[in-house]
Design a protein around this motif. Structure first.
Motif, PDB file in Angstrom:
ATOM      1  N   ASP A   7       0.825  -1.208   0.000  1.00  9.98           N
ATOM      2  CA  ASP A   7       0.000   0.000   0.000  1.00  9.98           C
ATOM      3  C   ASP A   7       0.861   1.261   0.000  1.00  9.98           C
ATOM      4  O   ASP A   7       0.609   2.194  -0.745  1.00  9.98           O
ATOM      5  CB  ASP A   7      -0.969   0.002   1.205  1.00  9.98           C
ATOM      6  N   ASP A  50       7.121   3.694   3.440  1.00 17.31           N
ATOM      7  CA  ASP A  50       7.335   4.810   4.354  1.00 17.31           C
ATOM      8  C   ASP A  50       8.821   4.796   4.731  1.00 17.31           C
ATOM      9  O   ASP A  50       9.655   5.325   4.009  1.00 17.31           O
ATOM     10  CB  ASP A  50       6.392   4.586   5.536  1.00 17.31           C
ATOM     11  N   LEU A  60      11.497  -0.093   5.747  1.00 23.67           N
ATOM     12  CA  LEU A  60      12.024  -1.215   6.543  1.00 23.67           C
ATOM     13  C   LEU A  60      11.229  -2.503   6.324  1.00 23.67           C
ATOM     14  O   LEU A  60      11.812  -3.582   6.205  1.00 23.67           O
ATOM     15  CB  LEU A  60      12.040  -0.837   8.031  1.00 23.67           C
ATOM     16  N   THR A  61       9.912  -2.384   6.257  1.00 18.29           N
ATOM     17  CA  THR A  61       9.084  -3.573   6.041  1.00 18.29           C
ATOM     18  C   THR A  61       9.409  -4.207   4.696  1.00 18.29           C
ATOM     19  O   THR A  61       9.642  -5.413   4.594  1.00 18.29           O
ATOM     20  CB  THR A  61       7.578  -3.205   6.082  1.00 18.29           C
ATOM     21  N   LYS A 108       6.242   7.486   0.229  1.00 17.43           N
ATOM     22  CA  LYS A 108       6.482   8.651   1.091  1.00 17.43           C
ATOM     23  C   LYS A 108       7.992   8.780   1.309  1.00 17.43           C
ATOM     24  O   LYS A 108       8.500   8.354   2.350  1.00 17.43           O
ATOM     25  CB  LYS A 108       5.833   8.362   2.444  1.00 17.43           C
ATOM     26  N   ASP A 163      -5.525   2.360   6.783  1.00 17.63           N
ATOM     27  CA  ASP A 163      -6.397   2.560   7.936  1.00 17.63           C
ATOM     28  C   ASP A 163      -5.821   3.504   8.975  1.00 17.63           C
ATOM     29  O   ASP A 163      -4.617   3.749   9.032  1.00 17.63           O
ATOM     30  CB  ASP A 163      -6.637   1.212   8.624  1.00 17.63           C
TER      31      ASP A 163
HETATM   32  P1  XMP Z   1       7.602   1.053   6.419  1.00 21.39           P
HETATM   33  O1  XMP Z   1       8.316  -0.174   6.901  1.00 21.39           O
HETATM   34  O2  XMP Z   1       7.894   1.413   4.984  1.00 21.39           O
HETATM   35  O3  XMP Z   1       6.102   0.682   6.623  1.00 21.39           O
HETATM   36  O4  XMP Z   1       7.811   2.223   7.348  1.00 21.39           O
HETATM   37  C1  XMP Z   1       5.118   0.795   5.735  1.00 21.39           C
HETATM   38  C2  XMP Z   1       3.866   0.411   6.467  1.00 21.39           C
HETATM   39  O5  XMP Z   1       3.541   1.390   7.461  1.00 21.39           O
HETATM   40  C3  XMP Z   1       2.184   1.712   7.412  1.00 21.39           C
HETATM   41  N1  XMP Z   1       2.028   3.143   7.064  1.00 21.39           N
HETATM   42  C4  XMP Z   1       0.878   3.791   6.947  1.00 21.39           C
HETATM   43  N2  XMP Z   1      -0.385   3.374   7.114  1.00 21.39           N
HETATM   44  N3  XMP Z   1      -1.166   5.536   6.583  1.00 21.39           N
HETATM   45  C5  XMP Z   1      -1.408   4.255   6.938  1.00 21.39           C
HETATM   46  O6  XMP Z   1      -2.560   3.897   7.079  1.00 21.39           O
HETATM   47  C6  XMP Z   1       0.078   6.037   6.398  1.00 21.39           C
HETATM   48  O7  XMP Z   1       0.235   7.222   6.074  1.00 21.39           O
HETATM   49  C7  XMP Z   1       1.155   5.111   6.598  1.00 21.39           C
HETATM   50  N4  XMP Z   1       2.485   5.240   6.488  1.00 21.39           N
HETATM   51  C8  XMP Z   1       2.989   4.012   6.797  1.00 21.39           C
HETATM   52  C9  XMP Z   1       1.583   0.808   6.364  1.00 21.39           C
HETATM   53  O8  XMP Z   1       1.028  -0.319   6.996  1.00 21.39           O
HETATM   54  C10 XMP Z   1       2.738   0.375   5.496  1.00 21.39           C
HETATM   55  O9  XMP Z   1       2.568  -0.914   4.930  1.00 21.39           O
END
Ligand code: XMP
Ligand code: MG
Length: 183
Positions: A103, A106, A109-110, A134, A162
């Motif tokens: 989705d 950010d 890391l994931t 982002k 969410d």
């Molecule tokens: P990373 O590891 O890239 O994580 O920091 C990404 C996961 O963090 C959540 N995430 C968000 N969820 N609105 C959300 O609802 C946001 O603005 C947002 N930013 C990060 C999301 O689960 C994503 O997979």
């Protein structure tokens, strides 16, 4: 008066129409890039579900789908980088063309963890696709093969994303009113 989800939305960042158009284009690009092949799409639960459902239908080559669920240790809305697999794949990866669907990227890391994990299972190829990017909050460098939209550093909801498990079913990407986050 009945409370509507729309009452909690400060503004729409990406409209339903913009999402539709961009996802159609991404689907065309992916179909071209993988022409003559089959893809195993791996959706990262739960945020990627709605995007993946629409993207899969915008692709006109054979697509199999599977899911992984991961959780990052650490509090609040930012990841710590330590990732735990809550639900693993049902399908095997070896020898397949894998497209990971996220989705939002950010910190990165994931995704970084997931790509390493999947790579170790010897896919024929491995690419990733995200609806949102982002970049301002990136902690590790990740290569994004297909990016829907690059957005500024706002917490966004809708279209799968969410806040406290709500707003995933908004048909656009939006920013919530600050009052929503107050206890
Ligand atoms: P990373 O590891 O890239 O994580 O920091 C990404 C996961 O963090 C959540 N995430 C968000 N969820 N609105 C959300 O609802 C946001 O603005 C947002 N930013 C990060 C999301 O689960 C994503 O997979
Ligand atoms: Mg996610």
């Amino acid at each position: 008066m009945v409370h509507s989800m729309m009452d909690d939305v400060e503004r729409v960042l990406i409209s339903t129409e913009e999402l539709k158009q961009r996802i159609a284009d991404m689907g065309k690009q992916i179909s071209q890039d993988y022409a003559g092949k089959e893809i195993l799409m791996i959706g990262v639960l739960r945020g990627a579900v709605i995007f993946m459902a629409d993207l899969a239908r915008a692709i006109d080559i054979p697509v199999a789908i599977d899911f992984m669920a991961v959780s990052s240790y650490g509090a609040g809305t930012s990841s710590s980088g330590v990732v735990r697999i809550l639900k693993d794949l049902d399908e095997t990866v070896e020898g397949k063309h894998i497209l990971v669907v996220e989705d939002i990227i950010d910190s990165g890391l994931t995704l970084n963890y997931l790509l390493d994990n999947i790579k170790s299972r010897k896919p024929a190829s491995l690419r990733m696709c995200t609806l949102l990017n982002k970049p301002e909050r990136r902690k590790v460098n990740v290569h994004i093969d297909y990016n829907g939209f690059t957005i500024p550093d706002h917490f966004v909801v809708g279209y799968g994303l969410d806040y406290a498990e709500k707003y995933r079913n908004l048909p656009f990407i939006g920013i919530l009113k600050p009052a929503v986050y107050e206890p």
